[in-house]
Design a protein around this motif. Structure first.
Motif, short mmCIF file in Angstrom:
data_model
loop_
_atom_site.label_atom_id
_atom_site.label_comp_id
_atom_site.label_asym_id
_atom_site.label_seq_id
_atom_site.Cartn_x
_atom_site.Cartn_y
_atom_site.Cartn_z
N ILE A 33 0.83 -1.24 -0.15
CA ILE A 33 -0.07 0.08 0.07
C ILE A 33 0.82 1.00 -0.06
N VAL A 34 1.85 1.43 1.01
CA VAL A 34 2.48 2.52 1.11
C VAL A 34 3.50 2.61 -0.19
N SER A 35 4.20 1.60 -0.58
CA SER A 35 5.04 1.36 -1.72
C SER A 35 4.33 1.92 -2.93
N ALA A 36 3.19 1.36 -3.44
CA ALA A 36 2.36 1.95 -4.48
C ALA A 36 2.22 3.35 -4.48
N GLY A 37 1.73 3.70 -3.13
CA GLY A 37 1.19 4.80 -2.97
C GLY A 37 2.29 6.03 -3.31
N ASN A 38 3.59 5.49 -3.07
CA ASN A 38 4.71 6.69 -3.37
C ASN A 38 4.56 7.02 -4.82
N ARG A 39 4.38 6.02 -5.70
CA ARG A 39 4.42 6.21 -7.17
C ARG A 39 3.04 6.73 -7.70
N SER A 40 2.03 6.63 -6.89
CA SER A 40 0.74 7.05 -7.60
C SER A 40 0.58 8.38 -7.19
N VAL A 41 0.99 9.08 -6.15
CA VAL A 41 0.68 10.37 -5.83
C VAL A 41 2.00 11.27 -6.23
N ALA A 42 3.12 10.95 -6.55
CA ALA A 42 4.17 11.71 -6.84
C ALA A 42 4.22 12.06 -8.25
N PRO A 43 4.56 13.48 -8.34
CA PRO A 43 4.89 14.01 -10.07
C PRO A 43 6.23 13.43 -10.27
N GLU A 44 6.47 13.86 -11.81
CA GLU A 44 7.84 13.42 -12.05
C GLU A 44 8.98 13.88 -11.23
N GLY A 45 10.07 13.11 -11.17
CA GLY A 45 11.23 13.50 -10.27
C GLY A 45 11.12 13.21 -8.98
N TYR A 46 9.88 12.83 -8.36
CA TYR A 46 9.51 12.48 -7.15
C TYR A 46 9.05 10.97 -6.61
N ARG A 47 9.04 10.16 -7.81
CA ARG A 47 8.63 8.70 -7.81
C ARG A 47 10.02 7.90 -7.52
N LEU A 48 9.83 6.83 -6.84
CA LEU A 48 10.95 5.65 -6.45
C LEU A 48 10.41 4.32 -6.84
N PRO A 49 11.18 3.63 -7.49
CA PRO A 49 11.12 2.45 -8.02
C PRO A 49 10.76 1.52 -6.78
N GLN A 50 10.18 0.22 -6.86
CA GLN A 50 10.00 -0.46 -5.62
C GLN A 50 11.25 -0.89 -4.75
N GLU A 51 12.45 -1.06 -5.62
CA GLU A 51 13.50 -1.60 -5.09
C GLU A 51 14.42 -0.35 -4.37
N GLY A 52 14.10 0.78 -4.60
CA GLY A 52 14.48 2.01 -4.11
C GLY A 52 13.53 2.50 -2.79
N TYR A 53 12.53 1.82 -2.87
CA TYR A 53 11.47 2.52 -1.70
C TYR A 53 11.54 1.62 -0.50
N GLU A 54 11.25 0.29 -0.84
CA GLU A 54 11.09 -0.77 0.08
C GLU A 54 12.36 -1.39 0.88
N ARG A 55 12.84 -0.40 1.63
CA ARG A 55 13.93 -0.46 2.34
C ARG A 55 14.04 0.10 3.65
N ASP A 56 15.18 -0.14 4.47
CA ASP A 56 15.00 0.54 5.89
C ASP A 56 15.50 2.14 5.66
N TRP A 57 14.62 3.09 5.66
CA TRP A 57 15.07 4.33 5.72
C TRP A 57 15.53 4.77 7.18
N SER A 58 16.59 5.75 6.83
CA SER A 58 17.30 6.22 8.25
C SER A 58 16.44 7.34 8.61
N VAL A 59 16.56 7.94 9.86
CA VAL A 59 16.26 9.17 10.40
C VAL A 59 16.64 10.27 9.69
#
Length: 362
Positions: A33-59
């Motif tokens: 849900i959250v991974s697909a949401g990133n791509r569905s709401v973002a304009p050009e330049g602000y989308r991330l592919p699944q492999e770039g998004y589904e990772r351990d984000w640092s603070v």
């Protein structure tokens, strides 16, 4: 600041979306849900592919996305207690790192799962000892403790009310509840807002924050902020419609204030949920583009969305809710590392350029 307006982001959270962090099978649909949401709401330049998004984000990435790649001045870190993930998806440890490194930039919401019984009370006690600047309690209406998903409601005198009372004893005055967006194949009933009525009536000294207010149940939410001074709307996720569905955001925003008018405008505040989506495009659209059409304004007798209204939604309402001296708090971040990297009035850095995935954004 953006165009001279201070910005408080009411929700930020660095998720750990790696499969190693999955504790139950329910972690996968939540991640989808959250991974697909990133791509569905973002304009050009602000989308991330699944492999770039589904990772351990640092603070640190969430901090730089907020304060260097965007115009945010202060941000509220939410500890997330989704037990489908080993660390709850957004850990206590990352929040403590933010507290130690940037105490003037962050505020904190502790988070527990009320269906864990005594452990929820113990977790709340422990987090209150660990965090110094606690402004609220974050809750989710589902519990992912085992293979089956259980739900609870805000008006439950045996599950919810004891948690509210315990939070109140700790001096917490705001309870934030995730609503409107079901997290996977779960019952919708727990994501409705009706159950907040009885909670607001039973605890008039507490404030209840509807996270994702405006994404669903618009009529009910509008009546709540009209009838209850202690119910507030957090625009996390709802704000993304400014970028990908601006007409839908206009309708949702107009619906939220259709009964309460100016009073309702004082109970709505900004939130993006960074890093669920990049916060910058939504904020720019709200400040520089958003208005209510003359047709909607005239038909429903709605107030003008002036710069002062936007200033209230972006920072002043949240500061008033939590008793924050906004001027004093902003003075404390002058000259800090983020202020030096993006002095007020200058253009933010390119989206994701300060993160580990800046080269794969598209």
């Amino acid at each position: 600041m953006i165009d001279g307006i201070p910005v408080i982001d009411a929700v930020v959270h660095p998720y750990n979306l790696t499969e190693e962090n999955f504790r139950t099978p329910h972690a996968r649909p939540i991640t989808d849900i959250v991974s697909a949401g990133n791509r569905s709401v973002a304009p050009e330049g602000y989308r991330l592919p699944q492999e770039g998004y589904e990772r351990d984000w640092s603070v640190e990435e969430v901090a730089t996305m907020s304060f260097v790649e965007n115009y945010t001045d202060l941000a509220s870190y939410h500890v997330v207690p989704i037990r489908a993930f080993h660390d709850g998806i957004c850990s206590i440890e990352k929040g403590l790192e933010a507290q130690e490194r940037w105490p003037d930039r962050f505020l904190f919401y502790v988070g527990v799962d009320p269906l864990e019984g005594q452990k929820a009370f113990d977790d709340l006690d422990r987090q209150m000892e660990q965090f110094r600047d606690v402004t609220g309690l974050k809750l989710y209406p589902n519990s992912w403790l085992g293979q089956e998903v259980a739900g609870w409601k805000m008006d439950d005198p045996e599950v919810a009310f004891p948690i509210f009372e315990h939070a109140r004893r700790h001096g917490i005055k705001t309870v934030a509840i995730h609503k409107a967006i079901p997290l996977g194949p779960v019952e919708l009933q727990h994501y409705r807002v009706d159950d907040i009525d009885r909670a607001a009536m039973a605890f008039p000294d507490l404030n209840f924050e509807i996270v994702h207010g405006g994404m669903a149940f618009l009529e009910e939410t509008a009546w709540q902020i009209t009838r209850f001074r202690n119910v507030w709307v957090n625009l996390e996720t709802t704000a993304t419609m400014l970028t990908n569905r601006p007409a839908a955001f206009e309708r949702a925003f107009a619906a939220l204030i259709q009964h309460g008018g100016k009073k309702a405008l004082g109970q709505i505040f900004w939130g993006t949920g960074c890093m669920v989506s990049h916060p910058r495009p939504h904020l720019e659209h709200f400040v520089r583009d958003f208005t209510l059409s003359a047709e909607i304004t005239d038909r429903f007798g709605l107030p003008e969305i002036s710069t002062d209204v936007k200033r209230a939604i972006l920072a002043e309402n949240y500061a008033r809710l939590h008793g924050i001296d906004l001027g004093e708090r902003l003075s404390r971040i002058k000259g800090d590392e983020f202020d030096l990297r993006r002095p007020d009035g200058t253009e933010p850095a390119r989206g994701y350029s300060t993160t580990a995935v800046g080269d794969v954004a598209y």
